[in-house]
Design an enzyme around this catalytic site. Structure first.
Site, mmCIF file in Angstrom:
data_model
loop_
_atom_site.group_PDB
_atom_site.id
_atom_site.type_symbol
_atom_site.label_atom_id
_atom_site.label_comp_id
_atom_site.label_asym_id
_atom_site.label_seq_id
_atom_site.Cartn_x
_atom_site.Cartn_y
_atom_site.Cartn_z
ATOM 1 N N SER A 1 -54.989 16.317 -23.259
ATOM 2 C CA SER A 1 -55.470 14.965 -22.861
ATOM 3 C C SER A 1 -54.639 13.889 -22.290
ATOM 4 O O SER A 1 -53.178 13.883 -22.747
ATOM 5 C CB SER A 1 -55.982 14.122 -24.353
ATOM 6 O OG SER A 1 -56.724 14.809 -24.946
ATOM 7 N N HIS B 1 -59.838 15.122 -19.240
ATOM 8 C CA HIS B 1 -59.505 16.331 -19.068
ATOM 9 C C HIS B 1 -60.547 16.873 -17.672
ATOM 10 O O HIS B 1 -61.701 17.283 -17.547
ATOM 11 C CB HIS B 1 -60.356 17.374 -20.293
ATOM 12 C CG HIS B 1 -59.471 17.220 -21.301
ATOM 13 N ND1 HIS B 1 -58.632 18.287 -21.687
ATOM 14 C CD2 HIS B 1 -59.530 16.476 -22.408
ATOM 15 C CE1 HIS B 1 -58.045 17.963 -22.798
ATOM 16 N NE2 HIS B 1 -58.380 16.895 -23.190
ATOM 17 N N HIS C 1 -62.823 22.315 -26.300
ATOM 18 C CA HIS C 1 -62.365 21.966 -27.608
ATOM 19 C C HIS C 1 -63.614 22.601 -28.541
ATOM 20 O O HIS C 1 -64.798 22.616 -28.168
ATOM 21 C CB HIS C 1 -62.426 20.507 -27.800
ATOM 22 C CG HIS C 1 -61.279 19.780 -26.828
ATOM 23 N ND1 HIS C 1 -61.437 19.563 -25.522
ATOM 24 C CD2 HIS C 1 -60.097 19.738 -27.387
ATOM 25 C CE1 HIS C 1 -60.365 19.012 -25.074
ATOM 26 N NE2 HIS C 1 -59.433 18.974 -26.153
ATOM 27 N N TYR D 1 -64.741 20.929 -30.830
ATOM 28 C CA TYR D 1 -65.633 19.696 -31.121
ATOM 29 C C TYR D 1 -66.555 19.674 -30.164
ATOM 30 O O TYR D 1 -67.712 19.145 -30.323
ATOM 31 C CB TYR D 1 -64.861 18.571 -31.382
ATOM 32 C CG TYR D 1 -64.228 17.951 -30.368
ATOM 33 C CD1 TYR D 1 -64.823 17.270 -29.341
ATOM 34 C CD2 TYR D 1 -62.791 18.066 -30.414
ATOM 35 C CE1 TYR D 1 -64.143 16.747 -28.191
ATOM 36 C CE2 TYR D 1 -61.984 17.558 -29.232
ATOM 37 C CZ TYR D 1 -62.778 16.931 -28.160
ATOM 38 O OH TYR D 1 -62.004 16.287 -27.029
ATOM 39 N N GLU D 2 -66.644 19.982 -28.890
ATOM 40 C CA GLU D 2 -67.304 19.952 -27.732
ATOM 41 C C GLU D 2 -68.495 21.071 -28.002
ATOM 42 O O GLU D 2 -69.598 21.000 -27.574
ATOM 43 C CB GLU D 2 -66.887 20.320 -26.329
ATOM 44 C CG GLU D 2 -65.770 19.244 -26.174
ATOM 45 C CD GLU D 2 -65.005 19.551 -24.612
ATOM 46 O OE1 GLU D 2 -65.592 19.218 -23.624
ATOM 47 O OE2 GLU D 2 -64.309 20.274 -24.855
ATOM 48 N N ALA E 1 -52.135 16.271 -26.767
ATOM 49 C CA ALA E 1 -51.719 14.937 -27.310
ATOM 50 C C ALA E 1 -52.060 14.951 -28.922
ATOM 51 O O ALA E 1 -52.967 15.577 -29.308
ATOM 52 C CB ALA E 1 -52.828 13.847 -26.786
ATOM 53 N N MET F 1 -56.618 18.254 -32.038
ATOM 54 C CA MET F 1 -57.856 19.084 -32.002
ATOM 55 C C MET F 1 -57.833 20.008 -31.181
ATOM 56 O O MET F 1 -59.015 20.522 -30.622
ATOM 57 C CB MET F 1 -59.045 17.905 -31.728
ATOM 58 C CG MET F 1 -58.926 16.695 -32.487
ATOM 59 S SD MET F 1 -60.337 15.424 -32.000
ATOM 60 C CE MET F 1 -59.806 13.887 -32.772
ATOM 61 N N SER F 2 -56.706 20.756 -31.108
ATOM 62 C CA SER F 2 -56.728 21.840 -30.043
ATOM 63 C C SER F 2 -55.624 22.991 -30.276
ATOM 64 O O SER F 2 -55.149 22.846 -31.330
ATOM 65 C CB SER F 2 -56.737 21.350 -28.721
ATOM 66 O OG SER F 2 -55.238 20.684 -28.379
ATOM 67 N N ASN G 1 -49.785 8.589 -30.904
ATOM 68 C CA ASN G 1 -50.186 7.406 -32.001
ATOM 69 C C ASN G 1 -49.732 7.822 -33.417
ATOM 70 O O ASN G 1 -49.235 8.886 -33.591
ATOM 71 C CB ASN G 1 -51.621 7.300 -31.883
ATOM 72 C CG ASN G 1 -52.410 8.609 -32.186
ATOM 73 O OD1 ASN G 1 -52.299 9.676 -31.488
ATOM 74 N ND2 ASN G 1 -53.182 8.699 -33.208
ATOM 75 N N HIS H 1 -59.213 6.947 -28.184
ATOM 76 C CA HIS H 1 -58.903 8.163 -27.324
ATOM 77 C C HIS H 1 -58.099 7.546 -25.983
ATOM 78 O O HIS H 1 -57.469 8.112 -25.382
ATOM 79 C CB HIS H 1 -60.362 8.630 -26.809
ATOM 80 C CG HIS H 1 -60.013 9.915 -26.222
ATOM 81 N ND1 HIS H 1 -59.364 10.890 -26.199
ATOM 82 C CD2 HIS H 1 -60.402 10.078 -24.387
ATOM 83 C CE1 HIS H 1 -59.235 12.136 -25.215
ATOM 84 N NE2 HIS H 1 -60.018 11.120 -24.267
HETATM 85 N N1 HPA Z 1 -55.697 12.930 -34.517
HETATM 86 C C1 HPA Z 1 -56.235 13.838 -34.237
HETATM 87 N N2 HPA Z 1 -56.107 14.143 -32.880
HETATM 88 C C2 HPA Z 1 -55.412 13.474 -32.001
HETATM 89 C C3 HPA Z 1 -54.734 12.420 -32.594
HETATM 90 C C4 HPA Z 1 -54.850 11.968 -33.841
HETATM 91 O O1 HPA Z 1 -54.211 11.080 -34.443
HETATM 92 N N3 HPA Z 1 -53.979 12.070 -31.789
HETATM 93 C C5 HPA Z 1 -54.314 12.446 -30.410
HETATM 94 N N4 HPA Z 1 -55.216 13.624 -30.712
#
Ligand code: HPA
Length: 275
Positions: free
Chosen positions: A28, A59, A81, A83-84, A111, A211-212, A235, A247
């Protein structure tokens, strides 16, 4: 896995006589890493069977045949992903198309949110190990009949290649980034973690959460490829802006780091040579 074989044929056709042994997958906000490479040709993911139709901002869904000081490399902007799709199979097809096209060395980027209290947004964590939480709970890309590219019970100790880890740390440091090394926890998403979940993940020993990446690493290691991976810390986990604002903040921080990460990845590919 017919898609992977067809996708590999398209990639091989595009690469011609000098097919890359390296591939970089951008996470990302990191698609700008392609600018650090000398791009020869770009395909849309829709042209490559087994590659995903991208549905997430940040993406783009393009794969470029590029060079890092003469060493050929595929740069993939975007990934499927869990989740997709609610399914790990698209992730396996994507990675196997690259491997079948001749890739033996994979550099993955993502990320991630910081769990380790010392980490700050903008830091980069070289991944030393992972907690693949969906995999541990039954969502695993190697479920079902064993894929003949590898053995039934692949070992994952040492999945993140030690010399690539060292090369990544050195190159990222040279590029001026604050480099960490730690454990990545993969969660399914797409919701971010609650504060209680971040406490849980920290207690499990994870330094960053995303998440990847973990399923791609599992598929690549199953087939014997060499893997290196990094997380851009975008973050503090459990402390996010709500919803899509979260996001876009993730994408903003990652895209600021992308030029330096791209320079570091190009240096790693070039210095480690053809593999
Ligand atoms: N959590 C999960 N996935 C992420 C995060 C997060 O804080 N930041 C970027 N991808």
């Amino acid at each position: 896995m017919i898609d992977a074989a067809c996708g590999a044929e398209v990639l091989r056709g595009a690469a011609g006589v000098d097919p890359p042994r390296w591939a970089v997958i951008s996470g990302s906000g990191l698609s700008g890493i392609v600018d650090a490479f000398d791009v020869r040709r770009t395909l849309g993911y829709s042209e490559v069977p087994g590659f995903p139709v991208a549905t997430v901002a940040g993406h783009p869904g393009r794969v470029s045949l590029a060079k890092a000081s003469g060493v050929p490399v595929w740069i993939c902007q975007g990934r499927p992903h869990f989740y997709e799709h609610g399914d790990m199979r698209p992730i396996a097809s994507f990675v196997r198309a690259l491997l079948d096209a001749g890739v033996t060395r994979l550099l993955l980027t993502n990320a991630a949110g910081a769990l380790n209290p010392q980490y700050r947004p903008g830091d980069v964590m070289v991944i030393a190990d992972h907690l693949f939480l969906p995999g541990l709970t039954g969502h695993h890309p190697l479920l079902g009949p064993n894929d003949p590219r590898g053995e039934r019970f692949p070992a994952l100790a040492g999945a993140y290649d030690l010399s690539l880890r060292a090369a990544l740390s050195q190159a990222l440091g040279h590029a001026g980034l604050m480099v960490r090394e730690g454990t990545y926890a993969m969660v399914a998403g797409p919701s971010y973690e609650t504060p209680a979940e971040t406490v849980l993940l920290r207690r499990l020993g994870a330094d960053a959460v995303g998440m990847s990446t973990a399923p791609e690493v599992v598929v690549a290691r199953h087939a014997g490829a060499t893997v290196g991976a990094l997380s851009t810390i975008t973050n503090v986990a459990g402390n996010d802006e709500p919803g899509d604002a979260g996001h876009s903040a993730v994408v903003d921080v990652a895209s600021t780091a992308a030029p330096r990460i791209g320079a570091a990845l190009a240096a790693v590919v070039w210095q480690s040579g053809e593999g």
